[in-house]
Design a protein around this motif. Structure first.
Motif, PDB file in Angstrom:
ATOM      1  N   TRP A  31       0.814  -1.214   0.000  1.00 45.96           N
ATOM      2  CA  TRP A  31       0.000   0.000   0.000  1.00 45.96           C
ATOM      3  C   TRP A  31       0.845   1.262   0.000  1.00 45.96           C
ATOM      4  CZ3 TRP A  31      -2.907  -2.414   4.658  1.00 45.96           C
ATOM      5  CH2 TRP A  31      -3.734  -3.452   4.185  1.00 45.96           C
ATOM      6  N   ASN A  32       0.200   2.315  -0.499  1.00 49.00           N
ATOM      7  CA  ASN A  32       0.858   3.605  -0.625  1.00 49.00           C
ATOM      8  C   ASN A  32       0.495   4.563   0.492  1.00 49.00           C
ATOM      9  OD1 ASN A  32       2.670   4.397  -2.602  1.00 49.00           O
ATOM     10  ND2 ASN A  32       1.183   3.877  -4.186  1.00 49.00           N
ATOM     11  N   ASP A  33       0.048   4.016   1.610  1.00 51.73           N
ATOM     12  CA  ASP A  33      -0.429   4.905   2.659  1.00 51.73           C
ATOM     13  C   ASP A  33       0.723   5.670   3.289  1.00 51.73           C
ATOM     14  OD1 ASP A  33      -3.291   3.886   2.766  1.00 51.73           O
ATOM     15  OD2 ASP A  33      -2.109   2.066   2.938  1.00 51.73           O
ATOM     16  N   GLY A  88      -5.291   5.972   0.050  1.00 46.71           N
ATOM     17  CA  GLY A  88      -4.411   5.593   1.149  1.00 46.71           C
ATOM     18  C   GLY A  88      -5.070   5.978   2.451  1.00 46.71           C
ATOM     19  N   ASN A 115      -3.069   9.827   4.832  1.00 47.63           N
ATOM     20  CA  ASN A 115      -2.323  10.774   4.011  1.00 47.63           C
ATOM     21  C   ASN A 115      -2.862  12.179   4.222  1.00 47.63           C
ATOM     22  OD1 ASN A 115      -0.575   8.936   2.865  1.00 47.63           O
ATOM     23  ND2 ASN A 115      -1.928   8.485   1.153  1.00 47.63           N
ATOM     24  N   ASN A 117      -6.549  10.910  -7.836  1.00 54.02           N
ATOM     25  CA  ASN A 117      -6.893   9.488  -7.822  1.00 54.02           C
ATOM     26  C   ASN A 117      -6.988   8.902  -9.226  1.00 54.02           C
ATOM     27  OD1 ASN A 117      -7.004   8.428  -5.218  1.00 54.02           O
ATOM     28  ND2 ASN A 117      -8.864   9.589  -4.771  1.00 54.02           N
ATOM     29  N   TYR A 144       0.093  11.175  -4.851  1.00 58.35           N
ATOM     30  CA  TYR A 144      -0.793  12.047  -4.076  1.00 58.35           C
ATOM     31  C   TYR A 144      -0.146  13.365  -3.669  1.00 58.35           C
ATOM     32  CZ  TYR A 144      -3.954   8.097  -3.650  1.00 58.35           C
ATOM     33  OH  TYR A 144      -4.814   7.074  -3.922  1.00 58.35           O
TER      34      TYR A 144
END
Lengths: 537, 1010
Positions: free
Chosen positions: A103-105, B806, B809, B899, B927
């Motif tokens: 994941w890109n969190d 996410g 963020n 997105n 992002y």
């Protein structure tokens, strides 16, 4: 005119009266909610004290007072994401050869690749949860001092029970301080004697170690009326004497890392206490990680579970994360007993290869049966793609009879924080490290008990080396939150052993030695000027 | 609590009363009578603040809010009344007074003259002539209101007042609104102004079942809206005044008036003004075939569905109102009723509102006793649609059909795999809308009785008592069928029986607000000037009761049982009490030198023991127009310089009612913990701050009121600086020093500086043709000056502004030296063709790696300039009016665009993108790129109205007006998303993550006056 006059007087009297009333009305400024629970009431009732104690355990499992999310314990980060077990697990596993997450969190990829800095929110979340638990325990211990218990009139019949709760709180506090030593090499330090609002001083890992050691020994020495912990295998999920001994074993086994002094002999002393406490290996390895692991034969092996329940203990962290995150593609939601996977966690060939192959399960080791190779790239070529790396179906929300858990979103499965096989391997390792009080024969017997349970061929005394113990730990305990500590103890975490994306490159590279500790988060160094930063950050 | 300060205040009040009593005893009787009357304008509405004098004497009075006046002690015999009011032509009216009797003067309506500067304006606890006002006060009355389909009262003045930014959260009927006056003064605390309706400060807490509690007020009942902006005018409201005060006055009956009926009807059609530019089904198929995995390509369908067009509709609205007004003897009355049916453009979303209002304003005892009784009631039935459909319509695969044969999800197409429904996939937007029935009934009543008694023995002394309430009840139910994909996996196993799916829940909330206020007012001539004194007491109690209900599955099975509170009840009551002591002094020397001083001691239950805060203010105005050298100038019709200073407070922490209280929170049933075979609801010691206290804003302001060319050009200019200290701020607590990692402390300060300009121009003024133009401009600069207790260089600030995509963020940061909520992003690198390079950013700190430390602070969601303006032209019976609004310099993070990268990870489904993908072709999330931070400056035609007044076609004295209006007719912006006008503060400010589109509305209206 007379009428006018009296009316005027009347109005003036009214006005004066209103003004006179005013100050007495200011009492109304003292408001409290009609549902308030205050310390004086709660800590006067043993049943409610037990509810506060339950809360100290719940810190590991849930993220706030409204499950699965709401009324959070800490803020500044998503509740479920920052759950104690979830974050502790992530720092111990995705920073190693055992796991990778796609994941890109936020700054999660930096955790994956050992490139974090002091602004990393996941490092911060772990730190905040660890010290949140310490602070909550401090408050409980403060409120349940003997002086407070007597001033609040706790009945004599309940005194020993409440004192036992207090010892459990001290044990849980020691557990979290151990996490602080292991992850951050120390940190802020406060006990029940420090008033709320005091800015704590820094205590480095070795000094914190001394405190935790003396604290655990002091609790261990308490007699039954003065707060002795429950005997091993008493009431499920309570932190009992065996939990304390296991924690001491872990501390001593890693003492060289924490303090510079080898304490293998002490490790053997306390491992022996656990090993003679009546725990037995579950005949089924898989059962240890299933929805009914609180009732099936796993119960005889698990020393300290963190409990979860589909309807009563809900969180987006903890087991919900551990069951959902690795699920997807060929490993179907139905197999995991859930509503849908989150397509995040996979493993690396570094782990699968320890069973002899990176592309297929080892038919003679049930532990490798938990890998899912079908449709997956056996290597981790990219971080972000769920297809890259084999899956692991270890934690599942189905019972040993195959029925799904009580809720398809929130698993019933409990997290085995400490279990017998870990203690057996610690025993063997401490013996190999030269500790006294145990024997090589016994060490080999324990390792072979574990291998036999898995269906793997027994090993020999000649083959039983420290390195083989490290590999056996990977095979037996993968994804259980021990790996980073193990690799550091064996000196192969930052250099000398690489895995995919270590250091941010696909083939892996050595990283700076300071990365065996996480940084003190900048957020806390801003709030508390007493805290130094760990070297390198 | 006995506070020494309060004791003193009370003592002073008593002394004052005593002194006034002595004056009263000096009263002497003679053969005199009383003169009363009502001064009205051309519309037969009472004019307040008008001076009425007995010619050749010093006897006189000024009119009240409803235009009535009473002059006692007039010697018997013939006299001439002189009625004068700035902005109107003076009237001389002969009258004969009989001893011992009340003579009612019959007066002609006043006609307007050149300037409007003399209008009475409503201020805190009273009214004042515009020319006497020393602070920054702006009043918008009915004829200046925004026309067209207006559901919420605040929309009446949107774009009309300099320094006030009014932002609706979207286009849903009754949508919530943010009102930001002078840039706002808080971070964690509320930035909403205090709203006072007919003397009742109303509760602005959110109510279950109502998107916006103000939507329960019928805009048709409103006569004027006054905005108090500077501290000298707001400080009398002390504790709640930091973010400005809005005074709403509703319509009243007029003394001596004849019976009138006014009926109006409006019908509107609303259509979506714009759609998010998503890929068409064909474009999407091309994209997936080019970028997708084999599995993703296999999921593509053959349909061509434009999901946005499927979920929106042309919405119809009807708004009908009738009012009756007149005077029954000494009791002027106004009774009104209204019915509004408004459809949202999102399907199955509508609102029905029934309103009623009664106002009685009798004047008794020869005008000495005035009673003002207001009761307003409203009932709204909401039918909410699932607004997540708005985002789902952007993301849902356009190659899929709406319905699928044999779909177990109510017939709607949903993404499935071998395990069934894919939980990570977007849900079918039409399914979301059709498979939910979320209805609420919300009731609100606001009422008060205000008694004003002129003490007959003491000229100039009056007492005022105001008793009021504001009660709201919200109730609702939410039903989702068991087969709806959105709640498909809610499942419970009891005794081996599995029950699954859907929702069958109710919700409720009660808000009860009561108020008691009393003040004494004393007016007399002292030395060279006129002195007004006011001293008062205010008590207000807000109660907020929440209910806990079972969470049920569609079939009624309890999924999670209702949670009793610690006390065992299924309700949770929170209370906020505010107690204030206030005073004001006005001193007016010859209408030239004007002094105002106010003071309020305010107590709140939210802080304990630091209940009380003290809020002083002072202002001075020099009205140059009153000086001899300008008195007779026609070129300069008004010139006044104003200076003001004041302190105001802020205690509103929303639902955080007891931040000072050490208490424990009981967990609910789903956060229990297990010992043995037993589960326990846990008790948590909560973070608290015993030292928490007021946030204080100090305002310095200067202003100029001007009028030129015989009053044909007029307006004002204001400059201000607002320093807020002790910000109620959620800050990080050092680990182990508290019971959480953060808490609300009084830490930090911020500054707002700005300029407000408003200008009105009567371009053409004539018998047949009239053209007026008005414009206002606001410049505001917001800067954080302190944020933490220590100032460490390692502190990047407080991350804020969570985005979609996410978890955790944050795209914004609060940093000292920057505006609040500045965007915190990486600097995008572009190729030679200007195309953004995926994942390539400027290494701003030069450390060789690109990460979060390379982010920089780039722009902010706050507009630098807010402009509003409009014109009104009339020719004979025709009237044309429009309002334009613009925000300049506000930046928006376009989360919808951000997105729009191609995600190869989704398994079993694919998500649509906007056209952005064809430009950037990102295949992983970027992002934090400043590429997605866009200039959100815009110009919007808020409304345009064309009306025709047929005049007295039925009989004399009647009117019939036909209007046609258009709203949101155009939006000029470079912004690439749907609409750049977003929330002005709080979470989500400046982040465009899909909003309910603001519709374009066309309205036809008919108004009949009898």
């Amino acid at each position: 005119m007379q009428r006018n006059f009296t009316r005027t007087l009347g109005m003036m009297a009214m006005a004066a009266g209103l003004l006179a009333l005013a100050p007495s009305c200011t009492k109304d400024l003292n408001q409290a909610p009609d549902y308030a629970a205050t310390s004086n009431v709660v800590y006067a009732d043993p049943a409610q004290i037990q509810q506060v104690l339950a809360r100290l355990y719940a810190t590991f499992a849930v993220s706030g007072q409204t499950g699965p999310a709401g009324s959070p314990d800490i803020s500044g980060i998503d509740e479920g994401f920052s759950n104690y077990i979830r974050q502790y697990w992530q720092l111990q596993e995705i920073t190693t050869d055992e796991a990778v997450i796609g994941w890109n969190d936020g700054t999660l990829p930096q955790v994956n690749t050992l490139q974090w800095n002091a602004d990393n929110e996941f490092v911060r979340a772990t730190y905040d949860r660890v010290f949140y638990e310490v602070g909550l325990c401090n408050e409980f211990i403060r409120q349940t001092s003997d002086a407070n218990l007597s001033s609040r009139g706790i009945p004599a019949a309940s005194l020993s029970t409440v004192r036992q709760y207090r010892s459990e709180a001290r044990l849980l506090r020691a557990l979290s301080y151990w996490h602080a030593i292991d992850l951050f090499g120390g940190g802020p330090f406060a006990t029940e004697t420090d008033a709320i609002g005091t800015t704590p001083q820094y205590r480095k890992g070795a000094d914190m170690f001394t405190y935790v050691e003396s604290e655990l020994k002091a609790i261990d020495a308490l007699d039954d009326t003065n707060g002795a912990l429950l005997a091993p295998r008493g009431i499920y999920a309570h932190a009992d004497k065996a939990v304390l001994w296991t924690l001491l074993t872990k501390l001593y086994l890693n003492a060289k890392v924490y303090t510079g002094t080898d304490r293998s002999t002490d490790a053997i002393t306390y491992a022996n206490k656990v090993l003679s406490a009546g725990y037995t290996l579950s005949p089924s390895y898989a059962n240890l990680f299933l929805a009914d692991n609180n009732t099936n034969n796993a119960r005889n092996e698990v020393i300290f579970p963190i409990t979860f329940d589909g309807t009563r203990t809900q969180t987006y962290g903890g087991m919900t994360y551990l069951v959902h995150a690795p699920n997807g593609r060929a490993y179907t939601a139905t197999q995991a007993g859930i509503d849908g996977g989150w397509s995040g966690l996979r493993t690396k060939p570094a782990l699968t290869s320890k069973f002899g192959s990176t592309t297929a399960r080892n038919p003679s080791d049930v532990r490798s049966q938990l890998f899912v190779f079908q449709g997956q790239n056996p290597n981790v070529d990219t971080l972000g793609q769920f297809t890259s790396g084999p899956l692991i179906a270890k934690y599942r929300n189905v019972t040993s009879t195959g029925a799904p858990g009580s809720n398809l979103t929130f698993p019933d499965t409990d997290f085995p924080m400490f279990r017998l096989a870990d203690v057996m391997l610690m025993y063997a390792e401490a013996v190999l490290r030269g500790g006294t009080g145990g024997s090589a024969t016994q060490a080999l017997a324990y390792v072979n008990q574990i291998r036999t349970r898995a269906g793997a061929p027994a090993t020999t005394a000649a083959a039983l080396t420290l390195n083989s113990i490290l590999d056996e730990r990977a095979r037996e305990l993968f994804w259980e939150g021990h790996r980073r500590t193990d690799l550091i103890r064996f000196g192969v975490y930052t250099s000398g052993y690489n895995w995919a994306y270590k250091g941010g490159v696909a083939s892996g590279r050595d990283v700076e030695t300071f990365r065996s500790l996480f940084p003190i988060p900048n957020t806390d160094r801003v709030a508390n000027p007493n805290l130094p930063q760990n070297p390198g950050y | 609590m006995k506070h020494p300060y309060l004791e003193k205040l009370r003592f002073l009040c008593l002394v004052l009363i005593g002194l006034l009593g002595c004056v009263a005893s000096a009263w002497a009787q003679s053969s005199t009578g009383i003169v009363t009357g009502t001064v009205t304008d051309a519309k037969k509405e009472g004019l307040p603040g008008v001076t009425v004098l007995i010619d050749g004497t010093t006897l006189g009075s000024s009119t009240n809010v409803d235009g009535t006046f009473t002059i006692p002690n007039v010697p018997a015999g013939p006299h001439t009344l002189v009625i004068s009011f700035v902005g109107y032509n003076s009237v001389r009216q002969p009258i004969t007074v009989t001893a011992g009797q009340t003579t009612r003067a019959s007066l002609p309506a006043l006609t307007e003259n050149a300037t409007a500067l003399g209008e009475a304006v409503v201020i805190g606890y009273g009214t004042a002539r515009k020319q006497d006002v020393t602070g920054a006060v702006e009043q918008i009355s009915e004829k200046q209101f925004v026309k067209g389909q207006v559901t919420n009262p605040e929309q009446l003045v949107q774009g009309k007042v300099a320094g006030v930014q009014i932002t609706t959260s979207g286009g849903a009927p009754g949508a919530a609104t943010q009102i930001l006056i002078r840039g706002g003064s808080s971070l964690t605390g509320s930035n909403q102004p205090l709203i006072v309706i007919d003397g009742v400060p109303v509760d602005n807490t959110g109510l279950a079942g109502a998107s916006n509690p103000l939507s329960l007020i019928n805009p048709n009942d409103i006569e004027s809206i006054t905005v108090l902006k500077d501290a000298s005018s707001t400080a009398i409201y002390g504790v709640r005044a930091s973010n400005g005060v809005i005074l709403v006055t509703t319509k009243h009956g007029v003394q001596g008036d004849t019976f009138h009926v006014n009926a109006s009807t409006q019908m509107s059609l609303a259509t979506p003004a714009k759609y998010v530019p998503v890929l068409t089904a064909d474009q999407f198929r091309d994209v997936v075939n080019q970028y997708g995995t084999a599995g993703q390509k296999a999921t593509l369908g053959t349909a061509n569905t434009d999901w946005q067009r499927e979920i929106y509709r042309t919405a119809y609205t009807a708004d009908n109102n009738v009012s009756f007004s007149g005077a029954a003897g000494v009791v002027p009355y106004r009774i009104s009723t209204g019915y509004l049916y408004q459809e949202g453009i999102l399907k199955r979303n509508d609102l029905k509102r029934y309103t009623g209002a009664i106002n009685l304003s009798p004047v008794l005892l020869n005008g000495d006793l005035r009673i003002d009784l207001n009761v307003k009631g409203s009932w709204i039935d909401n039918n909410f649609s699932d607004q997540s459909a708005v985002g789902a319509a952007i993301n849902f695969d356009p190659t899929q059909p709406i319905y699928a044969p044999n779909s177990p999800f109510g017939g709607y197409y949903e993404s499935t795999n071998s395990s069934g429904l894919i939980t990570l996939a977007t849900r079918n937007p039409i399914g979301l809308i059709n498979q939910q029935r979320n209805r609420s009934s919300v009731k609100r009543s606001i009422g008060n009785v205000q008694v004003n008694y002129k003490l007959p023995f003491v000229p100039g002394l009056s007492a005022n008592v105001n008793l009021g309430y504001d009660v709201q009840r919200g109730r609702g139910t939410n039903l989702i069928p068991a087969n709806a994909a959105s709640n498909y996996f809610r499942q419970i196993t009891t005794n081996g029986v599995v029950r699954q799916g859907g929702l069958n829940n109710q919700y409720a909330q009660d808000l009860t607000n009561t108020i008691l206020e009393a003040y004494l007012k004393y007016e007399r001539t002292v030395g060279p000037g006129k002195l007004d004194l006011l001293a008062g007491y205010s008590y207000q109690k807000f109660q907020n009761r929440n209910y806990s209900f079972d969470d049920n599955l569609a079939d009624g099975t309890v999924y999670v049982a209702a949670v009793p509170s610690y006390s065992g009840a299924f309700t949770y009551l929170n209370t906020n009490v505010l107690i204030g002591f206030y005073g004001r002094l006005n001193y007016n020397i010859g209408d030239k030198y004007l002094f105002t001083g106010t003071f309020r001691a305010d107590g709140t239950s939210r802080f304990n023991p630091n209940h009380f805060g003290y809020f002083p203010s002072g202002a001075f105005a020099w009205r140059l127009k009153g000086e001899n050298f300008l008195k007779n100038s026609t070129a300069i019709s008004e010139l006044k310089i104003r200076l003001n200073y004041g302190q105001t407070g802020q205690q509103d922490l929303g639902n955080n009612y007891y931040p000072f209280l050490a208490s424990l929170t009981l967990s609910n049933n789903t956060a229990q913990y297990q010992f043995g075979n037993q589960f326990f609801r846990t008790l948590r010691s909560d973070q608290y701050n015993p030292g928490i206290t007021w946030e204080t804003t100090t305002t310095y302001g200067a202003g100029l009121d001007y009028g030129f060319a015989g009053g044909r050009v007029y307006g004002s200019v204001d400059v201000y600086r607002r320093d807020t200290k002790d910000l109620l701020n959620t800050i990080n607590i050092s680990a182990l020093a508290g019971l959480s990692n953060s808490g609300v402390f009084n830490v930090g300060s911020l500054t707002n500086r700005g300029v407000e300009i408003s200008s009105n121009l009567d371009l053409v003024r004539g018998d047949k043709v009239n053209i007026t133009i008005n414009a206002n401009a606001t410049y505001n600069e917001n800067k954080l000056t302190r944020l933490t207790t220590s100032n460490s260089s390692s502190d990047v600030g407080q991350p804020t502004g969570g985005i979609s995509g996410g978890v955790g963020n944050n795209i914004q940061v609060n940093t000292v030296g920057y505006p609040t909520q500045a965007f915190y992003v990486n600097r995008q690198v572009y190729d030679s063709n200007g195309q953004p390079l995926q994942g390539v950013y400027v290494d701003t700190n030069g450390d060789g790696t690109i990460n979060s430390t390379d982010r920089y602070r780039y722009k902010s969601p706050r507009p630098q300039w807010i402009l509003g303006g409009g014109a009104n032209a009339s020719y004979k019976g025709f009237n044309l009016a429009f309002t334009l609004r613009a925000n300049l310099g506000n930046y928006v993070y376009n989360n919808v665009r951000a997105n729009s990268y191609y995600d190869q990870n989704s398994s079993g489904f694919v998500s649509n993108k906007t056209q952005e993908f064809l430009a950037s072709r990102f295949t992983s999330a970027q992002y934090f790129s400043d590429y997605f931070v866009e200039n959100g400056s815009f110009l919007r035609l808020q409304n345009a109205t064309l009306g025709y007044n047929f005049g007295a076609i039925i009989k004399k004295g009647t009117t019939l007006t036909l209007t046609a209006a258009g709203q949101n007719l155009f939006l000029i912006t470079k912004y690439k998303g749907l609409d750049p006008e977003l929330n002005a503060f709080g979470s989500g400010a400046g982040i465009d993550n899909t909003i309910y589109p603001r519709a374009r509305t066309f309205t036809i209206g008919l108004n009949l006056g009898l």
